[in-house]
Write a protein that holds these residues in place. Structure first.
Motif, PDB file in Angstrom:
ATOM      1  N   LEU A  92       0.817  -1.208   0.000  1.00 38.09           N
ATOM      2  CA  LEU A  92       0.000   0.000   0.000  1.00 38.09           C
ATOM      3  C   LEU A  92       0.854   1.264   0.000  1.00 38.09           C
ATOM      4  O   LEU A  92       0.495   2.265  -0.618  1.00 38.09           O
ATOM      5  N   ILE A  93       1.982   1.236   0.681  1.00 39.90           N
ATOM      6  CA  ILE A  93       2.869   2.401   0.733  1.00 39.90           C
ATOM      7  C   ILE A  93       3.571   2.604  -0.608  1.00 39.90           C
ATOM      8  O   ILE A  93       3.729   3.722  -1.077  1.00 39.90           O
ATOM      9  N   ALA A  94       3.957   1.519  -1.270  1.00 39.01           N
ATOM     10  CA  ALA A  94       4.728   1.620  -2.501  1.00 39.01           C
ATOM     11  C   ALA A  94       3.896   2.117  -3.678  1.00 39.01           C
ATOM     12  O   ALA A  94       4.393   2.867  -4.517  1.00 39.01           O
ATOM     13  N   ASP A  95       2.645   1.719  -3.767  1.00 43.91           N
ATOM     14  CA  ASP A  95       1.821   2.049  -4.927  1.00 43.91           C
ATOM     15  C   ASP A  95       0.799   3.122  -4.554  1.00 43.91           C
ATOM     16  O   ASP A  95      -0.041   2.910  -3.688  1.00 43.91           O
ATOM     17  N   ALA A  96       0.870   4.274  -5.237  1.00 43.18           N
ATOM     18  CA  ALA A  96      -0.015   5.397  -4.910  1.00 43.18           C
ATOM     19  C   ALA A  96      -1.451   5.165  -5.369  1.00 43.18           C
ATOM     20  O   ALA A  96      -2.363   5.826  -4.892  1.00 43.18           O
ATOM     21  N   VAL A  97      -1.661   4.237  -6.285  1.00 46.31           N
ATOM     22  CA  VAL A  97      -3.018   3.965  -6.786  1.00 46.31           C
ATOM     23  C   VAL A  97      -3.394   2.511  -6.521  1.00 46.31           C
ATOM     24  O   VAL A  97      -3.943   1.828  -7.380  1.00 46.31           O
ATOM     25  N   SER A  98      -3.117   2.036  -5.345  1.00 45.94           N
ATOM     26  CA  SER A  98      -3.418   0.646  -4.987  1.00 45.94           C
ATOM     27  C   SER A  98      -4.920   0.422  -4.955  1.00 45.94           C
ATOM     28  O   SER A  98      -5.656   1.187  -4.355  1.00 45.94           O
ATOM     29  N   GLU A  99      -5.333  -0.663  -5.598  1.00 45.50           N
ATOM     30  CA  GLU A  99      -6.731  -1.083  -5.538  1.00 45.50           C
ATOM     31  C   GLU A  99      -6.767  -2.574  -5.857  1.00 45.50           C
ATOM     32  O   GLU A  99      -6.456  -2.987  -6.966  1.00 45.50           O
ATOM     33  N   PHE A 100      -7.123  -3.378  -4.865  1.00 44.89           N
ATOM     34  CA  PHE A 100      -7.159  -4.822  -5.028  1.00 44.89           C
ATOM     35  C   PHE A 100      -8.090  -5.423  -3.995  1.00 44.89           C
ATOM     36  O   PHE A 100      -8.620  -4.721  -3.142  1.00 44.89           O
ATOM     37  N   SER A 101      -8.302  -6.715  -4.099  1.00 47.36           N
ATOM     38  CA  SER A 101      -9.167  -7.382  -3.121  1.00 47.36           C
ATOM     39  C   SER A 101      -8.412  -8.537  -2.481  1.00 47.36           C
ATOM     40  O   SER A 101      -7.545  -9.151  -3.102  1.00 47.36           O
ATOM     41  N   VAL A 102      -8.751  -8.810  -1.237  1.00 51.75           N
ATOM     42  CA  VAL A 102      -8.132  -9.904  -0.478  1.00 51.75           C
ATOM     43  C   VAL A 102      -9.242 -10.681   0.229  1.00 51.75           C
ATOM     44  O   VAL A 102     -10.280 -10.117   0.557  1.00 51.75           O
ATOM     45  N   PRO A 103      -9.016 -11.964   0.471  1.00 50.04           N
ATOM     46  CA  PRO A 103     -10.024 -12.726   1.214  1.00 50.04           C
ATOM     47  C   PRO A 103      -9.993 -12.364   2.693  1.00 50.04           C
ATOM     48  O   PRO A 103      -9.012 -11.825   3.197  1.00 50.04           O
ATOM     49  N   TRP A 104     -11.084 -12.658   3.378  1.00 46.56           N
ATOM     50  CA  TRP A 104     -11.147 -12.412   4.825  1.00 46.56           C
ATOM     51  C   TRP A 104     -10.122 -13.282   5.524  1.00 46.56           C
ATOM     52  O   TRP A 104      -9.938 -14.447   5.162  1.00 46.56           O
ATOM     53  N   PRO A 105      -9.444 -12.753   6.518  1.00 49.45           N
ATOM     54  CA  PRO A 105      -8.505 -13.583   7.277  1.00 49.45           C
ATOM     55  C   PRO A 105      -9.258 -14.690   8.012  1.00 49.45           C
ATOM     56  O   PRO A 105     -10.197 -14.421   8.754  1.00 49.45           O
ATOM     57  N   ASP A 106      -8.893 -15.917   7.779  1.00 49.07           N
ATOM     58  CA  ASP A 106      -9.453 -17.105   8.437  1.00 49.07           C
ATOM     59  C   ASP A 106     -10.929 -17.343   8.149  1.00 49.07           C
ATOM     60  O   ASP A 106     -11.561 -18.138   8.830  1.00 49.07           O
ATOM     61  N   GLU A 107     -11.516 -16.655   7.180  1.00 49.19           N
ATOM     62  CA  GLU A 107     -12.920 -16.860   6.825  1.00 49.19           C
ATOM     63  C   GLU A 107     -13.102 -16.736   5.313  1.00 49.19           C
ATOM     64  O   GLU A 107     -13.631 -15.745   4.814  1.00 49.19           O
ATOM     65  N   PRO A 108     -12.701 -17.746   4.543  1.00 47.40           N
ATOM     66  CA  PRO A 108     -12.780 -17.641   3.079  1.00 47.40           C
ATOM     67  C   PRO A 108     -14.200 -17.695   2.531  1.00 47.40           C
ATOM     68  O   PRO A 108     -14.418 -17.385   1.366  1.00 47.40           O
ATOM     69  N   ALA A 109     -15.207 -18.061   3.328  1.00 46.75           N
ATOM     70  CA  ALA A 109     -16.578 -18.146   2.836  1.00 46.75           C
ATOM     71  C   ALA A 109     -17.205 -16.765   2.613  1.00 46.75           C
ATOM     72  O   ALA A 109     -18.151 -16.634   1.847  1.00 46.75           O
ATOM     73  N   ARG A 110     -16.692 -15.765   3.272  1.00 43.09           N
ATOM     74  CA  ARG A 110     -17.241 -14.413   3.112  1.00 43.09           C
ATOM     75  C   ARG A 110     -16.760 -13.793   1.806  1.00 43.09           C
ATOM     76  O   ARG A 110     -15.723 -14.174   1.270  1.00 43.09           O
TER      77      ARG A 110
END
Length: 135
Positions: free
Chosen positions: A73-91
């Protein structure tokens, strides 16, 4: 026997102020309880895992504790991405977007991170390093 006439007296200013303070405290407690209640989707078949603001705030803090994600996030000024929930991949995935404040006085010292899932958005602030160059 004579009946004494009871005089009705008006409320004093102190009594009015005390009642106002008590009502304000009661209103703020009720508002915080309602805000922390989980919101169920309108169509229960669409999403069986409920997402509430407290769960998203906890996941946001946990994600930003990860040093690799923070560096990305610090390196890229236009960061935009998605990540799975920590320990809850069903969400559903958490969408992460960096929003940088525009300043006319040199480099910004921090950037805002918007973490969203469904209709909820959580904002977090990330301190930027001083030696970082702005593209």
């Amino acid at each position: 026997m004579s009946r004494r006439a009871f005089q009705r007296r008006a409320m004093t200013l102190i009594e009015v102020l005390a009642a106002t303070v008590l009502l304000a405290l009661l209103g703020s407690v009720c508002a915080s309880l309602l805000r922390s209640a989980p919101v169920m989707p309108a169509d229960p078949a669409a999403d069986t895992t409920s997402i509430d603001m407290l769960a998203l705030e906890g996941a946001a803090d946990e994600l930003l504790d990860d040093q690799r994600l923070r560096e990305r996030l610090i390196a890229d000024a236009v960061s935009e991405f998605s990540v799975p929930w920590p320990d809850e991949p069903a969400r559903p995935a958490i969408q992460i977007r960096r929003v940088e404040q525009e300043t006319s006085v040199g480099k910004p010292a921090h950037a805002w991170i918007a973490l969203s899932c469904g209709q909820f958005v959580v904002w977090r602030c990330v301190q930027l390093s001083k030696e970082r160059s702005i593209p």
